[in-house]
Design a protein around this motif. Structure first.
Motif, PDB file in Angstrom:
ATOM      1  N   ALA A  62       0.827  -1.210   0.000  1.00 31.74           N
ATOM      2  CA  ALA A  62       0.000   0.000   0.000  1.00 31.74           C
ATOM      3  C   ALA A  62       0.858   1.255   0.000  1.00 31.74           C
ATOM      4  O   ALA A  62       0.812   2.087   0.908  1.00 31.74           O
ATOM      5  N   GLU A  63       1.665   1.378  -1.064  1.00 29.63           N
ATOM      6  CA  GLU A  63       2.568   2.525  -1.200  1.00 29.63           C
ATOM      7  C   GLU A  63       2.494   3.100  -2.608  1.00 29.63           C
ATOM      8  O   GLU A  63       2.276   2.367  -3.576  1.00 29.63           O
ATOM      9  N   LEU A  64       2.666   4.406  -2.705  1.00 25.51           N
ATOM     10  CA  LEU A  64       2.775   5.113  -3.980  1.00 25.51           C
ATOM     11  C   LEU A  64       4.076   5.901  -3.956  1.00 25.51           C
ATOM     12  O   LEU A  64       4.278   6.726  -3.058  1.00 25.51           O
ATOM     13  N   GLU A  65       4.943   5.624  -4.916  1.00 26.50           N
ATOM     14  CA  GLU A  65       6.245   6.294  -4.980  1.00 26.50           C
ATOM     15  C   GLU A  65       6.254   7.334  -6.096  1.00 26.50           C
ATOM     16  O   GLU A  65       5.724   7.103  -7.183  1.00 26.50           O
ATOM     17  N   ILE A  66       6.917   8.459  -5.828  1.00 32.04           N
ATOM     18  CA  ILE A  66       7.182   9.479  -6.840  1.00 32.04           C
ATOM     19  C   ILE A  66       8.681   9.484  -7.120  1.00 32.04           C
ATOM     20  O   ILE A  66       9.500   9.668  -6.205  1.00 32.04           O
ATOM     21  N   TRP A  67       9.035   9.260  -8.375  1.00 33.44           N
ATOM     22  CA  TRP A  67      10.427   9.312  -8.828  1.00 33.44           C
ATOM     23  C   TRP A  67      10.594  10.529  -9.723  1.00 33.44           C
ATOM     24  O   TRP A  67       9.743  10.809 -10.570  1.00 33.44           O
ATOM     25  N   LYS A  68      11.698  11.257  -9.536  1.00 34.48           N
ATOM     26  CA  LYS A  68      11.974  12.448 -10.332  1.00 34.48           C
ATOM     27  C   LYS A  68      13.324  12.311 -11.034  1.00 34.48           C
ATOM     28  O   LYS A  68      14.264  11.698 -10.505  1.00 34.48           O
ATOM     29  N   MET A  69      13.392  12.902 -12.220  1.00 29.11           N
ATOM     30  CA  MET A  69      14.651  12.886 -12.965  1.00 29.11           C
ATOM     31  C   MET A  69      15.609  13.937 -12.401  1.00 29.11           C
ATOM     32  O   MET A  69      15.246  15.107 -12.225  1.00 29.11           O
ATOM     33  N   LYS A  70      16.829  13.509 -12.126  1.00 29.05           N
ATOM     34  CA  LYS A  70      17.852  14.414 -11.613  1.00 29.05           C
ATOM     35  C   LYS A  70      18.541  15.141 -12.775  1.00 29.05           C
ATOM     36  O   LYS A  70      18.279  14.873 -13.942  1.00 29.05           O
ATOM     37  N   SER A  71      19.457  16.021 -12.429  1.00 29.86           N
ATOM     38  CA  SER A  71      20.135  16.803 -13.462  1.00 29.86           C
ATOM     39  C   SER A  71      21.003  15.935 -14.361  1.00 29.86           C
ATOM     40  O   SER A  71      21.292  16.303 -15.499  1.00 29.86           O
ATOM     41  N   ASN A  72      21.409  14.748 -13.891  1.00 23.40           N
ATOM     42  CA  ASN A  72      22.222  13.850 -14.718  1.00 23.40           C
ATOM     43  C   ASN A  72      21.387  12.941 -15.615  1.00 23.40           C
ATOM     44  O   ASN A  72      21.922  12.074 -16.303  1.00 23.40           O
ATOM     45  N   GLU A  76      19.149  10.672 -14.666  1.00 24.67           N
ATOM     46  CA  GLU A  76      18.685   9.454 -14.011  1.00 24.67           C
ATOM     47  C   GLU A  76      17.530   9.767 -13.064  1.00 24.67           C
ATOM     48  O   GLU A  76      17.465  10.850 -12.483  1.00 24.67           O
ATOM     49  N   TYR A  77      16.633   8.772 -12.916  1.00 26.97           N
ATOM     50  CA  TYR A  77      15.531   8.915 -11.976  1.00 26.97           C
ATOM     51  C   TYR A  77      15.971   8.475 -10.584  1.00 26.97           C
ATOM     52  O   TYR A  77      16.756   7.529 -10.430  1.00 26.97           O
ATOM     53  N   ALA A  78      15.440   9.153  -9.575  1.00 21.97           N
ATOM     54  CA  ALA A  78      15.708   8.803  -8.183  1.00 21.97           C
ATOM     55  C   ALA A  78      14.409   8.934  -7.396  1.00 21.97           C
ATOM     56  O   ALA A  78      13.533   9.730  -7.743  1.00 21.97           O
ATOM     57  N   LEU A  79      14.303   8.144  -6.342  1.00 22.89           N
ATOM     58  CA  LEU A  79      13.089   8.153  -5.518  1.00 22.89           C
ATOM     59  C   LEU A  79      12.997   9.455  -4.733  1.00 22.89           C
ATOM     60  O   LEU A  79      13.880   9.769  -3.931  1.00 22.89           O
ATOM     61  N   LEU A  80      11.942  10.200  -4.976  1.00 25.68           N
ATOM     62  CA  LEU A  80      11.720  11.461  -4.270  1.00 25.68           C
ATOM     63  C   LEU A  80      10.969  11.241  -2.964  1.00 25.68           C
ATOM     64  O   LEU A  80      11.378  11.707  -1.903  1.00 25.68           O
ATOM     65  N   LYS A  81       9.851  10.507  -3.041  1.00 23.64           N
ATOM     66  CA  LYS A  81       8.993  10.405  -1.877  1.00 23.64           C
ATOM     67  C   LYS A  81       8.113   9.169  -1.991  1.00 23.64           C
ATOM     68  O   LYS A  81       7.694   8.793  -3.087  1.00 23.64           O
ATOM     69  N   THR A  82       7.848   8.532  -0.848  1.00 23.31           N
ATOM     70  CA  THR A  82       6.926   7.402  -0.785  1.00 23.31           C
ATOM     71  C   THR A  82       5.720   7.817   0.042  1.00 23.31           C
ATOM     72  O   THR A  82       5.861   8.205   1.205  1.00 23.31           O
ATOM     73  N   TYR A  83       4.540   7.748  -0.567  1.00 20.29           N
ATOM     74  CA  TYR A  83       3.295   8.092   0.111  1.00 20.29           C
ATOM     75  C   TYR A  83       2.593   6.811   0.540  1.00 20.29           C
ATOM     76  O   TYR A  83       2.311   5.946  -0.301  1.00 20.29           O
ATOM     77  N   PRO A  84       2.280   6.653   1.823  1.00 14.09           N
ATOM     78  CA  PRO A  84       1.482   5.492   2.229  1.00 14.09           C
ATOM     79  C   PRO A  84       0.081   5.603   1.622  1.00 14.09           C
ATOM     80  O   PRO A  84      -0.531   6.668   1.656  1.00 14.09           O
ATOM     81  N   MET A  85      -0.382   4.516   1.040  1.00 11.57           N
ATOM     82  CA  MET A  85      -1.681   4.525   0.366  1.00 11.57           C
ATOM     83  C   MET A  85      -2.799   4.339   1.393  1.00 11.57           C
ATOM     84  O   MET A  85      -2.749   3.436   2.220  1.00 11.57           O
ATOM     85  N   CYS A  86      -3.807   5.211   1.318  1.00  8.64           N
ATOM     86  CA  CYS A  86      -4.883   5.173   2.297  1.00  8.64           C
ATOM     87  C   CYS A  86      -5.860   4.029   2.019  1.00  8.64           C
ATOM     88  O   CYS A  86      -6.444   3.485   2.962  1.00  8.64           O
ATOM     89  N   ILE A 116       3.210  10.779 -18.212  1.00  6.90           N
ATOM     90  CA  ILE A 116       3.832  10.236 -17.008  1.00  6.90           C
ATOM     91  C   ILE A 116       3.564   8.744 -16.974  1.00  6.90           C
ATOM     92  O   ILE A 116       2.408   8.311 -17.080  1.00  6.90           O
ATOM     93  N   GLN A 117       4.620   7.961 -16.835  1.00  9.31           N
ATOM     94  CA  GLN A 117       4.459   6.505 -16.751  1.00  9.31           C
ATOM     95  C   GLN A 117       4.080   6.113 -15.327  1.00  9.31           C
ATOM     96  O   GLN A 117       4.704   6.541 -14.358  1.00  9.31           O
ATOM     97  N   LEU A 118       3.033   5.286 -15.214  1.00  4.38           N
ATOM     98  CA  LEU A 118       2.638   4.728 -13.925  1.00  4.38           C
ATOM     99  C   LEU A 118       2.870   3.223 -13.980  1.00  4.38           C
ATOM    100  O   LEU A 118       2.314   2.528 -14.829  1.00  4.38           O
ATOM    101  N   GLN A 119       3.722   2.730 -13.088  1.00  3.27           N
ATOM    102  CA  GLN A 119       4.025   1.305 -12.995  1.00  3.27           C
ATOM    103  C   GLN A 119       3.280   0.758 -11.785  1.00  3.27           C
ATOM    104  O   GLN A 119       3.591   1.099 -10.651  1.00  3.27           O
ATOM    105  N   SER A 120       2.290  -0.104 -12.024  1.00  2.00           N
ATOM    106  CA  SER A 120       1.468  -0.645 -10.946  1.00  2.00           C
ATOM    107  C   SER A 120       1.836  -2.102 -10.704  1.00  2.00           C
ATOM    108  O   SER A 120       1.697  -2.946 -11.592  1.00  2.00           O
ATOM    109  N   TYR A 121       2.300  -2.414  -9.500  1.00  2.00           N
ATOM    110  CA  TYR A 121       2.763  -3.750  -9.141  1.00  2.00           C
ATOM    111  C   TYR A 121       1.894  -4.341  -8.024  1.00  2.00           C
ATOM    112  O   TYR A 121       1.314  -3.604  -7.221  1.00  2.00           O
TER     113      TYR A 121
END
Length: 480
Positions: A68-78, A80-90, A185-190
């Motif tokens: 029950a988590e939703l992650e936001i990944w953002k592209m860095k200046s180089n 590459e994508y990196a994990l910005l924040k994990t939101y607990p899913m309600c 925006i790509q959403l990967q649902s696992y």
């Protein structure tokens, strides 16, 4: 004039009531809201600074139902994508596994795309955006339904539901990425995090082939930290490939070109993960299946008011330990019994005269009966029992007399519709998505001993049932 106003109010209340009944149907709009322009929270902006990224940089969303988590990944200046924040899913609804039909209350699994036109700034669920179900893969399997959202209000009928505060932040992040030039925006649902532990535990789940396909997409993302290209052909996902020719979601894949360096990294990761799974299985990790009353939520929301089905979250999922030992098929048991009868009837008693004429001698020991399996009527030798030779080997295996176990029939790796393991309980469904006849069948099944597993369908999975009156969109060749 008053009658017109009263009629307008009545219509508005009716639409609102229908929206609540329909779950994630987001047709009711609150035109007075200006919340879609709320800025990204200061805490999230501070995390962006630490990560060397900006609000306008591209975004990828990843979701996990079991955790029950939703992650936001953002592209860095180089780049590459990196994990910005994990939101607990309600709240999420349904079971682990893909969405198949309208009204099944399932949160979909797969790779989806969100375009600016799918953002709803005046949602009845505070703020929302459509995830893009069904995609080309879903349509190739005849799956139906729609209106699958990421939204607020903490109420799910097939959607990813967050709190209002969370969805305001997620919405603002997506909005700024679109403003910065990102087209989709790509959403990967696992179903869960693609760890060796989870793969070992769910190794007997009927969806495991489909989940391994999703893991290949996850592996491409993990080793490159770049958005994987997604193609659907041959009724399966293909990641990190460019097609040489026309692509159809339902037809075999054309010639594909790949980055061999990336594929080598993906293959290496897959081998290491498979080795970890094997070690866990050898150490005694049991295969399980989780059965939810109706979805779940992150543990941080324990006791939080749920607007959709709070009683379903009272006990959490039921963990069913599956038996990974193979039971002898009924056909083998029948064949063994028949062979024993034939062997017994073939032993004829010698005539008395012949016995008297022979000199007395100690009786020779009787050798054990040899079981030979013939093909069943109407079945060519080498069928389900493997014919004479293969059948004997099977019987030896089931009787623990040695012999090699025959290879299992091939199963399409991307087919998520394999039958559930024998004895595994059917997941419950909400009453409003199940017919009276279907309820009666399920109630009867609770009092009926489990039947032996059916013979696998070697022709491949059938298409999903469709009970939707809505026409399915035209099949797309590529899920971008």
């Amino acid at each position: 004039m008053n009658s017109i106003i009263r009629r307008g109010v009545a219509v508005g209340l009716t639409v609102a009531a229908c929206a609540l009944i329909a779950g994630c149907d987001d047709s009711y709009l609150d035109q007075s809201s200006g919340r879609s322009q709320q800025p990204i929270s200061s805490a999230t902006l501070a995390e962006m600074d630490k990560l060397d990224t900006t609000p306008s940089s591209p975004t990828i969303i990843r979701t996990y139902k079991k955790e029950a988590e939703l992650e936001i990944w953002k592209m860095k200046s180089n780049g590459e994508y990196a994990l910005l924040k994990t939101y607990p899913m309600c709240r999420w609804s349904g079971q682990l596994g893909p969405k198949k039909r309208e009204g099944d209350m399932q949160v979909p699994e797969g790779f989806y795309t969100i375009a600016p036109g799918q953002m709803n700034p005046t949602s009845h669920y505070y703020l929302s955006f459509n995830v893009g179900y069904p995609n080309a893969y879903d349509r190739a399997y005849g799956r139906t339904g729609g209106n699958v959202m990421v939204h607020g209000v903490c109420s799910s009928a097939g959607c990813f539901s967050m709190t209002d505060e969370q969805v305001a932040d997620i919405y603002a992040i997506a909005r700024e990425s679109f403003a910065g030039g990102q087209r989709e925006i790509q959403l990967q649902s696992y179903p869960f995090h693609m760890t060796a532990e989870n793969l070992a535990k769910f190794r007997l789940d009927p969806n495991i082939g489909f989940w391994k396909d999703l893991k290949n997409g996850s592996d491409h993302f993990e080793v490159t930290k770049a958005e994987p290209s997604v193609t659907v052909c041959g009724k399966r996902y293909v990641f990190g490939a460019t097609a040489k020719g026309e692509v159809s979601a339902s037809e075999p894949c054309p010639a594909l070109t790949r980055d061999q360096d990336v594929e080598a990294l993906v293959a290496d990761k897959e081998q290491k993960d498979d080795a970890k799974v094997a070690d866990l299985v050898a150490s005694g990790v049991k295969p399980i299946r989780l059965v939810y009353a109706d979805g779940g939520q992150n543990a941080v929301f324990a006791g939080y008011k749920d607007e959709s089905d709070p009683d379903a979250l009272a006990t959490g999922p039921q963990e069913i330990v599956l038996d990974d030992r193979k039971a002898a098929p009924a056909a083998v048991k029948i064949a063994v019994a028949d062979a024993a009868k034939r062997n017994a009837s073939s032993v004829a008693l010698a005539p008395v005269e012949a016995a008297a004429a022979q000199p007395a001698s100690p009786p020779a020991p009787t050798p054990p009966p040899v079981v030979a399996l013939a093909a069943a009527p109407g079945q060519v030798s080498g069928g389900v029992l493997g014919g004479l030779n293969g059948g004997a080997q099977n019987v030896k295996k089931w009787l623990h007399l040695g012999g090699q176990e025959p290879a299992p029939p091939p199963v399409e790796a991307s087919a998520p519709d394999q039958p559930a393991p024998a004895g595994a309980p059917l997941p419950p469904h909400r009453d409003d998505a199940v017919s009276d006849g279907e309820k009666a069948v399920r109630m009867a099944s609770l009092h009926t001993p489990p039947t032996p597993p059916a013979r696998p369908n070697l022709a491949g999975p059938a298409s999903d049932d469709s009970d939707s009156s809505k026409p399915a969109p035209a099949a797309a060749a590529t899920a971008q």
